[in-house]
Design an enzyme around this catalytic site. Structure first.
Site, PDB file in Angstrom:
ATOM      1  N   LYS A  31       0.836  -1.200   0.000  1.00 13.01           N
ATOM      2  CA  LYS A  31       0.000   0.000   0.000  1.00 13.01           C
ATOM      3  C   LYS A  31       0.875   1.257   0.000  1.00 13.01           C
ATOM      4  O   LYS A  31       0.643   2.182  -0.783  1.00 13.01           O
ATOM      5  CB  LYS A  31      -0.921  -0.008   1.221  1.00 13.01           C
ATOM      6  CG  LYS A  31      -1.917   1.122   1.210  1.00 13.01           C
ATOM      7  CD  LYS A  31      -2.883   1.014   2.369  1.00 13.01           C
ATOM      8  CE  LYS A  31      -3.969  -0.003   2.079  1.00 13.01           C
ATOM      9  NZ  LYS A  31      -4.506  -0.630   3.254  1.00 13.01           N
ATOM     10  N   ARG A 100      -3.383   2.808   8.575  1.00 10.83           N
ATOM     11  CA  ARG A 100      -3.692   1.544   7.872  1.00 10.83           C
ATOM     12  C   ARG A 100      -2.470   0.656   7.797  1.00 10.83           C
ATOM     13  O   ARG A 100      -1.352   1.135   7.652  1.00 10.83           O
ATOM     14  CB  ARG A 100      -4.108   1.835   6.423  1.00 10.83           C
ATOM     15  CG  ARG A 100      -5.399   2.583   6.284  1.00 10.83           C
ATOM     16  CD  ARG A 100      -5.488   3.128   4.857  1.00 10.83           C
ATOM     17  NE  ARG A 100      -6.643   3.976   4.706  1.00 10.83           N
ATOM     18  CZ  ARG A 100      -7.814   3.568   4.233  1.00 10.83           C
ATOM     19  NH1 ARG A 100      -7.976   2.319   3.870  1.00 10.83           N
ATOM     20  NH2 ARG A 100      -8.824   4.396   4.126  1.00 10.83           N
ATOM     21  N   GLY A 109      -7.857  -7.698   4.244  1.00 11.98           N
ATOM     22  CA  GLY A 109      -8.747  -7.816   5.395  1.00 11.98           C
ATOM     23  C   GLY A 109      -8.147  -8.501   6.613  1.00 11.98           C
ATOM     24  O   GLY A 109      -8.840  -8.737   7.593  1.00 11.98           O
ATOM     25  N   MET A 111      -5.488  -7.459   8.535  1.00  8.57           N
ATOM     26  CA  MET A 111      -4.963  -6.607   9.603  1.00  8.57           C
ATOM     27  C   MET A 111      -5.855  -5.389   9.803  1.00  8.57           C
ATOM     28  O   MET A 111      -6.910  -5.287   9.203  1.00  8.57           O
ATOM     29  CB  MET A 111      -3.527  -6.241   9.294  1.00  8.57           C
ATOM     30  CG  MET A 111      -2.615  -7.443   9.426  1.00  8.57           C
ATOM     31  SD  MET A 111      -0.956  -7.122   8.909  1.00  8.57           S
ATOM     32  CE  MET A 111      -1.147  -6.761   7.195  1.00  8.57           C
ATOM     33  N   ARG A 345      -3.128  -1.662  -6.348  1.00  7.53           N
ATOM     34  CA  ARG A 345      -2.306  -2.867  -6.221  1.00  7.53           C
ATOM     35  C   ARG A 345      -2.677  -3.828  -7.333  1.00  7.53           C
ATOM     36  O   ARG A 345      -3.733  -3.701  -7.961  1.00  7.53           O
ATOM     37  CB  ARG A 345      -2.505  -3.530  -4.857  1.00  7.53           C
ATOM     38  CG  ARG A 345      -3.914  -4.040  -4.649  1.00  7.53           C
ATOM     39  CD  ARG A 345      -4.079  -4.672  -3.297  1.00  7.53           C
ATOM     40  NE  ARG A 345      -5.509  -4.850  -3.052  1.00  7.53           N
ATOM     41  CZ  ARG A 345      -6.042  -5.154  -1.889  1.00  7.53           C
ATOM     42  NH1 ARG A 345      -5.283  -5.271  -0.842  1.00  7.53           N
ATOM     43  NH2 ARG A 345      -7.334  -5.320  -1.753  1.00  7.53           N
ATOM     44  N   HIS A 461      -5.224 -45.050  -4.336  1.00  5.13           N
ATOM     45  CA  HIS A 461      -5.768 -45.578  -5.592  1.00  5.13           C
ATOM     46  C   HIS A 461      -6.787 -44.600  -6.179  1.00  5.13           C
ATOM     47  O   HIS A 461      -6.731 -44.236  -7.358  1.00  5.13           O
ATOM     48  CB  HIS A 461      -6.416 -46.943  -5.316  1.00  5.13           C
ATOM     49  CG  HIS A 461      -7.038 -47.565  -6.522  1.00  5.13           C
ATOM     50  ND1 HIS A 461      -8.375 -47.449  -6.800  1.00  5.13           N
ATOM     51  CD2 HIS A 461      -6.496 -48.268  -7.546  1.00  5.13           C
ATOM     52  CE1 HIS A 461      -8.639 -48.076  -7.933  1.00  5.13           C
ATOM     53  NE2 HIS A 461      -7.510 -48.586  -8.405  1.00  5.13           N
ATOM     54  N   ARG A 623       6.083 -49.129 -17.984  1.00  5.66           N
ATOM     55  CA  ARG A 623       6.601 -49.774 -16.769  1.00  5.66           C
ATOM     56  C   ARG A 623       6.061 -51.197 -16.672  1.00  5.66           C
ATOM     57  O   ARG A 623       4.869 -51.426 -16.859  1.00  5.66           O
ATOM     58  CB  ARG A 623       6.170 -48.975 -15.548  1.00  5.66           C
ATOM     59  CG  ARG A 623       6.602 -49.628 -14.268  1.00  5.66           C
ATOM     60  CD  ARG A 623       6.221 -48.804 -13.088  1.00  5.66           C
ATOM     61  NE  ARG A 623       4.796 -48.920 -12.805  1.00  5.66           N
ATOM     62  CZ  ARG A 623       4.194 -48.247 -11.821  1.00  5.66           C
ATOM     63  NH1 ARG A 623       4.885 -47.393 -11.090  1.00  5.66           N
ATOM     64  NH2 ARG A 623       2.921 -48.407 -11.589  1.00  5.66           N
ATOM     65  N   SER A 769      13.920 -42.897 -14.120  1.00  2.00           N
ATOM     66  CA  SER A 769      12.724 -42.076 -13.934  1.00  2.00           C
ATOM     67  C   SER A 769      12.420 -42.091 -12.444  1.00  2.00           C
ATOM     68  O   SER A 769      12.271 -43.158 -11.843  1.00  2.00           O
ATOM     69  CB  SER A 769      11.567 -42.675 -14.726  1.00  2.00           C
ATOM     70  OG  SER A 769      10.406 -41.939 -14.452  1.00  2.00           O
ATOM     71  N   THR A 772       8.721 -40.583  -7.499  1.00  2.00           N
ATOM     72  CA  THR A 772       8.797 -39.840  -6.225  1.00  2.00           C
ATOM     73  C   THR A 772       7.657 -40.165  -5.265  1.00  2.00           C
ATOM     74  O   THR A 772       7.726 -39.783  -4.104  1.00  2.00           O
ATOM     75  CB  THR A 772       8.847 -38.322  -6.501  1.00  2.00           C
ATOM     76  OG1 THR A 772       7.890 -38.021  -7.511  1.00  2.00           O
ATOM     77  CG2 THR A 772      10.224 -37.910  -6.954  1.00  2.00           C
ATOM     78  N   ASP A 774       6.793 -43.382  -4.430  1.00  2.00           N
ATOM     79  CA  ASP A 774       7.408 -44.401  -3.581  1.00  2.00           C
ATOM     80  C   ASP A 774       8.670 -43.873  -2.918  1.00  2.00           C
ATOM     81  O   ASP A 774       8.956 -44.206  -1.769  1.00  2.00           O
ATOM     82  CB  ASP A 774       7.745 -45.645  -4.419  1.00  2.00           C
ATOM     83  CG  ASP A 774       6.563 -46.602  -4.468  1.00  2.00           C
ATOM     84  OD1 ASP A 774       6.014 -46.899  -3.394  1.00  2.00           O
ATOM     85  OD2 ASP A 774       6.181 -47.027  -5.568  1.00  2.00           O
ATOM     86  N   CYS A 836       8.382 -39.173 -12.735  1.00  2.00           N
ATOM     87  CA  CYS A 836       7.032 -39.597 -13.103  1.00  2.00           C
ATOM     88  C   CYS A 836       6.114 -39.714 -11.895  1.00  2.00           C
ATOM     89  O   CYS A 836       4.965 -40.116 -12.033  1.00  2.00           O
ATOM     90  CB  CYS A 836       7.058 -40.896 -13.886  1.00  2.00           C
ATOM     91  SG  CYS A 836       7.656 -42.277 -12.905  1.00  2.00           S
ATOM     92  N   TYR A 856      13.027 -34.521 -18.599  1.00  2.00           N
ATOM     93  CA  TYR A 856      11.577 -34.303 -18.665  1.00  2.00           C
ATOM     94  C   TYR A 856      10.918 -34.473 -17.301  1.00  2.00           C
ATOM     95  O   TYR A 856      11.496 -35.043 -16.386  1.00  2.00           O
ATOM     96  CB  TYR A 856      10.933 -35.271 -19.663  1.00  2.00           C
ATOM     97  CG  TYR A 856      10.983 -36.719 -19.251  1.00  2.00           C
ATOM     98  CD1 TYR A 856       9.994 -37.255 -18.428  1.00  2.00           C
ATOM     99  CD2 TYR A 856      12.029 -37.549 -19.664  1.00  2.00           C
ATOM    100  CE1 TYR A 856      10.047 -38.585 -18.027  1.00  2.00           C
ATOM    101  CE2 TYR A 856      12.082 -38.875 -19.261  1.00  2.00           C
ATOM    102  CZ  TYR A 856      11.096 -39.394 -18.442  1.00  2.00           C
ATOM    103  OH  TYR A 856      11.142 -40.693 -18.030  1.00  2.00           O
TER     104      TYR A 856
HETATM  105  C1  PEP Z   1       6.026 -43.545  -7.975  1.00  2.00           C
HETATM  106  O1  PEP Z   1       6.247 -44.357  -7.077  1.00  2.00           O
HETATM  107  O2  PEP Z   1       6.341 -42.354  -7.903  1.00  2.00           O
HETATM  108  C2  PEP Z   1       5.329 -43.953  -9.187  1.00  2.00           C
HETATM  109  C3  PEP Z   1       5.195 -43.137 -10.194  1.00  2.00           C
HETATM  110  O3  PEP Z   1       4.786 -45.187  -9.200  1.00  2.00           O
HETATM  111  P1  PEP Z   1       3.429 -45.580  -8.467  1.00  2.00           P
HETATM  112  O4  PEP Z   1       2.771 -44.353  -8.002  1.00  2.00           O
HETATM  113  O5  PEP Z   1       2.640 -46.310  -9.487  1.00  2.00           O
HETATM  114  O6  PEP Z   1       3.935 -46.473  -7.384  1.00  2.00           O
HETATM  115 MG    MG Z   2       6.102 -46.436  -7.517  1.00  3.56          MG
END
Ligand code: PEP
Ligand code: MG
Length: 889
Positions: A31, A100, A109, A111, A345, A461, A623, A769, A772, A774, A836, A856
């Site tokens: 401000k 202010r 809103g 403060m 702003r 799932h 996979r 790959s 992330t 697991d 992935c 990627y």
């Molecule tokens: C993972 O583990 O990040 C992955 C992509 O495989 P999934 O989620 O199928 O275990």
């Molecule tokens: Mg996995």
């Protein structure tokens, strides 16, 4: 700068000149910086001064103002008196100010604000005389005492409201503005007496200087209120930022029918349309607009009522937008026909508006294509890709859960996948509600409008499948009890029966009772242009996680440059396929398994062919089978019986096998490459399906680039054993088909040991790959499916900042990834690297992967555009051409 001290903490603005500028947001707050810049631009802004936000932190730590501040404030106040020809505390031409808050990042809103400061029994007379309107003067005083008592003296507002109501009743009027000066005078007396009593006999401060310091302290302290702290947590704003304080000469929108106040946007913040948009109130002060006590009018009405003021507002809106090169959110007051700007702003806007405005500003020559790319928070694109709940729709909140898959959907509650399928085929909208979903619900998930579960996290799932299908999903909804037997769901005693309507918003995690009005967003030409500009900038490629030909097509439509993860098990979840899969699992020897696998082979081959075609030569990373086998088997005795019948096997035998497959820790059990090592024929069948499909497509002059990925490798020997099978099958198929298809063979890095021994694995694997999901699960030692039980507590209590399954934990998991990239590339320079896991479509995680030099990122189809934009912003950030706060604030 005010004051003679080496530490300037007070910044003056007025008469066309300001000590500060727009670039000093960190010091002056948004401000203050806006007021300074507008002053420098010659825009009519009431003069004032800003106390730097650093003082806020000092004050909150020490509960004292730094010694030099008093002199600087007093000097600024004298300057203010000089430029306004008014006197602070003077009866004649009294100087009144507003106090202010204003931090570097806007916290609307959150403060405090105090208006009309400087009024007392003496100055109110001066104001009455000067304005010729005693009713206005006493009403301003009444408002001041009320606000000051609440904000500075911390007295409950309700008592003041009660006194106001009582006074109106006594005087037989209905509106505050109908109270006479005498009424208001009596009310002020009552208010002050109450304040004195409620503060233990401390008289209400009459000295404007005392009022001012009290107000400054209260604004600083409002940085620490619960709502401000929560807001900062939600928006990632550091507590150390502090708020500045703006002391600004009052202008009055409530001085008569030629006055008013309002807010305006330089473009429509929901649609992006280029027109002045906003609301105003005649004869009112800003708080009347905010409090909603009176009905505001659309800004177009101002054109009718005060054409000159409207024309000036319209002109200034354009000046400000051109100057700041972005859509502005303005506050203004008209005092006796003269327009004053009180704030400018960057406006908050919806996702569709953000895209339209940026694109149109490029067309207008106001910003470059790269700036347009830099401006849009990637997550905002979600709103363009999915239906949203109409903001005007009346909704009835039932509960909240994890925003597992975006978009809104309404439908009747159905607890059974078969019933869902039957009803959906008849054209009915259903929401599938389950405690948690399993592969057996898949047919119901495909046809329903949305999915709601009581358990399971962001990678459960339900969540993963819903995202893949592009369907809304709310997972792990709080206090949701699903009673499948009685076909009801309940939340804290509120019961919804099968067949009743609910609405879920998978973007926010909210669940509503009833059918809300939904809006479908359309992908316009502007969206496509923005994506093209992003693609010109970004370095890292964006792939899609797709398991079916339909997903692959959707991924291509969203601009994916290949498939980063094809979870082959998802091909086995439907109808005949599931039966053949179960036959394979229940087979007691290799021959039995091979027989069942032979049934699966043509189905997989057909899918792979269609996927290769959809991807038009872009790489397709497939996979091999990953999940524990029991996931394909039913749990309920009735379903086990049905399965036994379908397979022509005795029920007892099937029951025995099903029980024998149960594991205490299936996620750490017989899954991933361990399956292919114990049952090599599974790997062989899958490899055959891949290479036969690839050869078929290649033989018809189609381009095809398969990448075969071995999951859950912890040890290079596991990889070697599986790779051997894949290579042997490839050679066999190439020989049989008389054609060779180039392919890559690599692995997922989703266990800490794989990351730690990445140099060894890279000797054999051509790509990594990062799985992330697991990798997060195993690095943290927390179950993906059960984390929903305690992660919300961790987040709420600041034990962790972000859900590590949503935002990559760069401090922990990220170190393993970085190490694996380095070790891998040390062994194999051209090692292809990608991600992935679900993080592949999250903006911060995309930037992290880009910075590590990955080739990627891969994510579910609807996140592909978000990843493309995030990738472009990551490049701009690395080049230093993007202000880091630009897209997120
Ligand atoms: C993972 O583990 O990040 C992955 C992509 O495989 P999934 O989620 O199928 O275990
Ligand atoms: Mg996995």
């Amino acid at each position: 700068m005010s004051g003679t001290y080496s530490q300037p903490s007070v910044f003056f603005f007025g008469q066309g000149r300001a000590d500060g500028t727009a670039t000093m947001k960190d010091t002056l707050g948004g401000k203050g910086a806006g007021l300074a810049e507008m002053t420098n631009l010659g825009i009519p802004v009431p003069p004032g001064f800003t106390i730097a936000s650093a003082i806020c932190i000092t004050y909150l730590e020490t509960h004292q103002f730094p010694p030099w501040l008093r002199a600087q404030v007093e000097t600024s106040l004298q300057r203010l008196e000089a430029v306004t020809s008014r006197h602070f505390g003077g009866k004649e031409s009294p100087l009144l100010v507003s106090v202010r808050s204003g931090a570097a990042v806007s916290m609307p809103g959150m403060m405090e604000t105090i208006l009309n400061l400087g009024l007392n029994d003496n100055t109110v007379e001066g104001l009455a005389e000067e304005s010729g309107n005693p009713q206005f003067a006493w009403d301003s005083y009444r408002r001041f005492v009320q606000m000051y008592s609440a904000v500075v003296l911390d007295l409950p507002k309700a008592e003041f409201e009660r006194m106001l109501e009582a006074r109106k009743q006594k005087s037989k009027v209905t509106r505050d503005s109908d109270l006479s000066a005498a009424d208001l005078k009596a009310l002020v007396k009552e208010y002050k007496a109450h304040a004195e009593k409620a503060t233990g006999g401390k008289p209400f401060p009459d000295d404007p200087m005392e009022q001012l310091w009290g107000a400054i302290a209260a604004v600083f302290e409002s940085w620490h209120t619960r709502r401000a702290i929560d807001y900062r947590k939600l928006h990632d704003i550091p507590d150390s930022m502090g708020t500045a304080v703006n002391v600004v000469t009052m202008v009055f929108g409530n001085i008569g029918e030629d006055s008013g106040t309002g807010v305006a946007f330089t473009r429509d913040p929901s649609t992006g349309e280029r027109k002045l948009y906003g609301e105003f109130l005649m004869n009112a002060q800003g708080e009347d607009v905010v409090s909603g006590t009176r009905n505001v009018e659309p800004i177009a009405q101002l054109k009718e009522q005060m054409p000159a003021a409207y024309a000036e507002l319209d002109r200034l809106a354009r000046v400000l937008e051109r100057h700041f090169r972005d859509v502005q959110d303005l506050e203004f007051t008209i005092e006796r026909g003269k327009l004053y700007m009180l704030q400018t702003r960057r406006a908050q806007r919806s996702g569709p508006a953000a895209v339209r405005i940026s694109c149109e500003m490029v067309d207008e020559g106001a910003i470059s294509e790269e700036e347009a790319v830099a401006r849009i928070p990637p997550e905002d694109l979600d709103q363009l890709l999915h239906p949203m709940i109409d903001p005007d729709s009346h909704v009835d909140l039932l509960t909240t859960g994890l925003p597992a898959s975006p978009g809104a959907a309404s439908g009747t509650v159905i607890f059974d996948a078969d019933i869902a399928e039957r009803l959906a085929r008849k054209g009915e909208a259903v929401i599938l509600v389950r405690r948690e979903t399993s592969p057996e619900d898949f047919h119901g998930m495909i046809v329903c409008k949305g999915i709601l579960t009581a358990r399971g996290g962001m990678t459960s799932h339900a969540a993963v499948v819903a995202r893949g299908l592009g369907k809304p999903c709310v997972a792990s909804a709080q206090d949701l009890e699903v009673d499948e037997q009685h076909q009801t769901l309940s939340v804290g005693g509120r019961v919804v029966k099968q067949g009743e309507w609910i609405t879920i918003d998978g973007g926010s995690g909210r669940v509503f009772v009833g059918q809300a009005k939904l809006m479908t967003a359309e992908l316009s030409g502007n969206f496509t242009r923005l994506m093209q500009w992003s693609d010109k900038v970004r370095q890292i490629r964006v792939r899609v996680n797709a398991d079916t030909p339909a997903d692959a097509h959707r991924g291509r439509d969203f601009g994916a440059e290949g498939i980063g993860l094809c979870r082959t098990e998802h091909m086995f979840f439907e109808g005949d396929r599931l039966l053949a899969m179960r036959e394979m699992i229940l087979a007691q020897d290799t021959d039995g398994r091979k027989k069942a696998l032979a049934k699966l082979l043509p189905m997989q081959r057909g899918d792979f062919e269609a996927i290769f075609r959809a991807m038009e030569g872009f790489p397709v990373c497939i996979r091999l089978l990953d999940p524990p086998l029991h996931e394909f088997l039913p749990k309920e005795p009735r379903e086990i019986e049905e399965m036994a019948r379908a397979l022509g096997k005795p029920v007892e035998e099937v029951e025995r096998i099903v029980h024998s497959l149960a594991e205490a820790n299936p996620m750490l059990g017989l899954r991933g490459c361990r399956l292919g090592i114990i049952y090599p024929e599974i790997t062989a069948m899958q490899a055959r399906a891949i290479f036969e499909a690839a050869c078929t497509v290649a033989a018809r002059k189609g381009r095809v680039m398969p990448e075969v990925m071995i999951p859950l490798v912890a040890n290079v020997i596991e990889f070697r054993k599986q790779a051997l099978i894949v290579r042997q099958v490839a050679e066999e198929v190439f020989r049989e088909r008389q054609i060779t298809v180039p392919y890559l063979l690599g692995t997922m890095i989703e266990l800490p040991r794989a990351a730690l021994t990445a140099d060894e694995i890279a000797r054999e694997a051509q790509f990594f790959s990062f799985g992330t999901n697991d990798l997060t699960q195993t690095t943290w030692g927390l179950s993906r499916d059960d984390a929903g039980r305690f992660l919300p507590y961790y987040l709420e209590h600041g034990i962790i900042e972000d859900d590590p399954f949503q935002v990559l934990d760069t401090n922990g998991v990220g170190k393993l990834i970085e190490m694996a990239c380095q070790l891998g590339r040390r062994t194999r320079q051209d090692l292809k690297l990608g991600i992935c896991g679900e993080h592949g479509g999250e903006a911060k995680s995309v930037a992290f992967c880009d910075a590590l030099g990955m080739n990627y990122v891969s994510c579910s189809p609807f996140r592909v555009p978000i990843a493309r934009l995030a990738a472009a912003q990551s490049t701009l950030m690395q080049r230093g051409t993007m202000d880091r706060t630009r897209a997120t604030v």
